[in-house]
Design a protein around this motif. Structure first.
Motif, PDB file in Angstrom:
ATOM      1  N   SER A  15      62.595 126.983  66.025  1.00  0.00           N
ATOM      2  CA  SER A  15      63.011 126.410  65.087  1.00  0.00           C
ATOM      3  C   SER A  15      62.755 127.196  63.876  1.00  0.00           C
ATOM      4  CB  SER A  15      62.810 124.930  64.890  1.00  0.00           C
ATOM      5  OG  SER A  15      63.318 124.394  63.542  1.00  0.00           O
ATOM      6  N   LEU A  16      63.636 127.429  62.855  1.00  0.00           N
ATOM      7  CA  LEU A  16      63.445 128.279  61.826  1.00  0.00           C
ATOM      8  C   LEU A  16      64.361 128.007  60.520  1.00  0.00           C
ATOM      9  CD1 LEU A  16      62.102 131.156  60.558  1.00  0.00           C
ATOM     10  CD2 LEU A  16      64.509 132.173  61.522  1.00  0.00           C
ATOM     11  N   LYS A  17      63.876 127.799  59.365  1.00  0.00           N
ATOM     12  CA  LYS A  17      64.656 127.363  58.180  1.00  0.00           C
ATOM     13  C   LYS A  17      64.386 128.522  57.333  1.00  0.00           C
ATOM     14  CE  LYS A  17      64.876 124.463  54.201  1.00  0.00           C
ATOM     15  NZ  LYS A  17      64.085 124.006  52.994  1.00  0.00           N
ATOM     16  N   LEU A  18      65.725 129.277  56.943  1.00  0.00           N
ATOM     17  CA  LEU A  18      65.726 130.228  55.919  1.00  0.00           C
ATOM     18  C   LEU A  18      66.557 129.767  54.680  1.00  0.00           C
ATOM     19  CD1 LEU A  18      66.444 133.229  58.265  1.00  0.00           C
ATOM     20  CD2 LEU A  18      64.284 132.631  56.907  1.00  0.00           C
ATOM     21  N   SER A  19      66.289 130.045  53.537  1.00  0.00           N
ATOM     22  CA  SER A  19      67.065 129.814  52.474  1.00  0.00           C
ATOM     23  C   SER A  19      67.745 131.240  51.950  1.00  0.00           C
ATOM     24  CB  SER A  19      66.432 129.351  51.187  1.00  0.00           C
ATOM     25  OG  SER A  19      65.630 128.312  51.444  1.00  0.00           O
ATOM     26  N   ILE A  46      76.816 121.444  57.329  1.00  0.00           N
ATOM     27  CA  ILE A  46      75.590 121.650  58.488  1.00  0.00           C
ATOM     28  C   ILE A  46      76.354 121.667  59.888  1.00  0.00           C
ATOM     29  CG2 ILE A  46      74.792 119.362  58.626  1.00  0.00           C
ATOM     30  CD1 ILE A  46      72.192 120.240  59.373  1.00  0.00           C
ATOM     31  N   THR A  51      73.782 130.423  69.653  1.00  0.00           N
ATOM     32  CA  THR A  51      73.399 131.736  68.862  1.00  0.00           C
ATOM     33  C   THR A  51      73.616 132.857  69.620  1.00  0.00           C
ATOM     34  OG1 THR A  51      71.352 130.379  67.978  1.00  0.00           O
ATOM     35  CG2 THR A  51      71.164 132.802  67.741  1.00  0.00           C
ATOM     36  N   THR A 110      75.882 122.446  46.401  1.00  0.00           N
ATOM     37  CA  THR A 110      74.592 123.083  46.662  1.00  0.00           C
ATOM     38  C   THR A 110      74.061 122.959  45.071  1.00  0.00           C
ATOM     39  OG1 THR A 110      75.582 124.516  48.349  1.00  0.00           O
ATOM     40  CG2 THR A 110      73.417 125.158  47.071  1.00  0.00           C
ATOM     41  N   ASN A 117      66.578 117.851  43.426  1.00  0.00           N
ATOM     42  CA  ASN A 117      65.266 118.347  44.059  1.00  0.00           C
ATOM     43  C   ASN A 117      64.362 118.688  43.097  1.00  0.00           C
ATOM     44  OD1 ASN A 117      65.655 117.889  46.908  1.00  0.00           O
ATOM     45  ND2 ASN A 117      66.934 119.773  47.233  1.00  0.00           N
ATOM     46  N   THR A 148      77.139 117.391  52.971  1.00  0.00           N
ATOM     47  CA  THR A 148      75.640 116.946  53.243  1.00  0.00           C
ATOM     48  C   THR A 148      75.769 115.795  54.524  1.00  0.00           C
ATOM     49  OG1 THR A 148      75.454 115.385  51.832  1.00  0.00           O
ATOM     50  CG2 THR A 148      74.800 117.544  51.178  1.00  0.00           C
TER      51      THR A 148
END
Length: 164
Positions: A15-19, A46, A51, A110, A117, A148
């Motif tokens: 698992s990886l989160k990139l912005s 989403i 992959t 966005t 946030n 969202t």
């Protein structure tokens, strides 16, 4: 929120989160010289896809940098750009591109999300949100929910709960 129900050394879970910055998305699209076919009404913000082997190889290279911390500051930004490039070339490329187009509904949501946030510790008026992204209250609610999968009010409640 998610939960991993099955993983093992034989069948690992990554698992990886990139912005990503919208300007970087646009820059990469411009350099590819490929016109982006973006639907007027994009789908959800989403999505889950298989992959591709090429994208997986790039992500593995990024994760392998954890073994050489001295390389991270130089190589990670380059590999992250490659991840973004590969994603833009994939089946969800048009959806990703949509988030970088100033004025698109995805881009506005966005921006709304960022505002929520950033200002979670201050009173937040829906009118202020709508004015900042130039949408009516009903349009903000509709597009926020589509992108969202939660209402703007649910998002605000989630942030409030996270603070406790």
């Amino acid at each position: 929120m998610g939960r991993i129900v099955e993983a093992s050394p034989e069948i690992p879970y990554l698992s990886l989160k990139l912005s990503f910055d919208a300007a970087v998305i646009l820059e990469i699209v411009e350099k590819t010289n490929r016109p982006a076919s973006v639907p007027v009404e994009s789908g959800r913000g989403i999505t889950v896809n298989q992959t591709s082997p090429v994208l997986l190889e790039v992500i593995v290279r990024l994760m392998q940098l954890l073994g050489t911390p001295e390389d991270i500051s130089v190589l990670a930004p380059l590999i992250i750009r490659e991840v973004l490039y590969r994603m833009l070339q994939g089946e969800q490329g048009a959806l990703l591109y949509q988030f970088a187009i100033s004025g698109s509904h995805a881009y506005n949501i966005t921006q709304t999300n960022r505002l929520i946030n950033r200002q979670y510790d201050r009173p937040l008026a829906i009118g202020h949100l709508t004015k900042s992204v130039n949408l009516s209250i009903s349009a903000l609610h509709k597009h926020f929910k589509r992108v969202t999968e939660m209402s703007s009010f649910e998002k605000i409640a989630t942030i409030i709960l996270r603070c406790f």
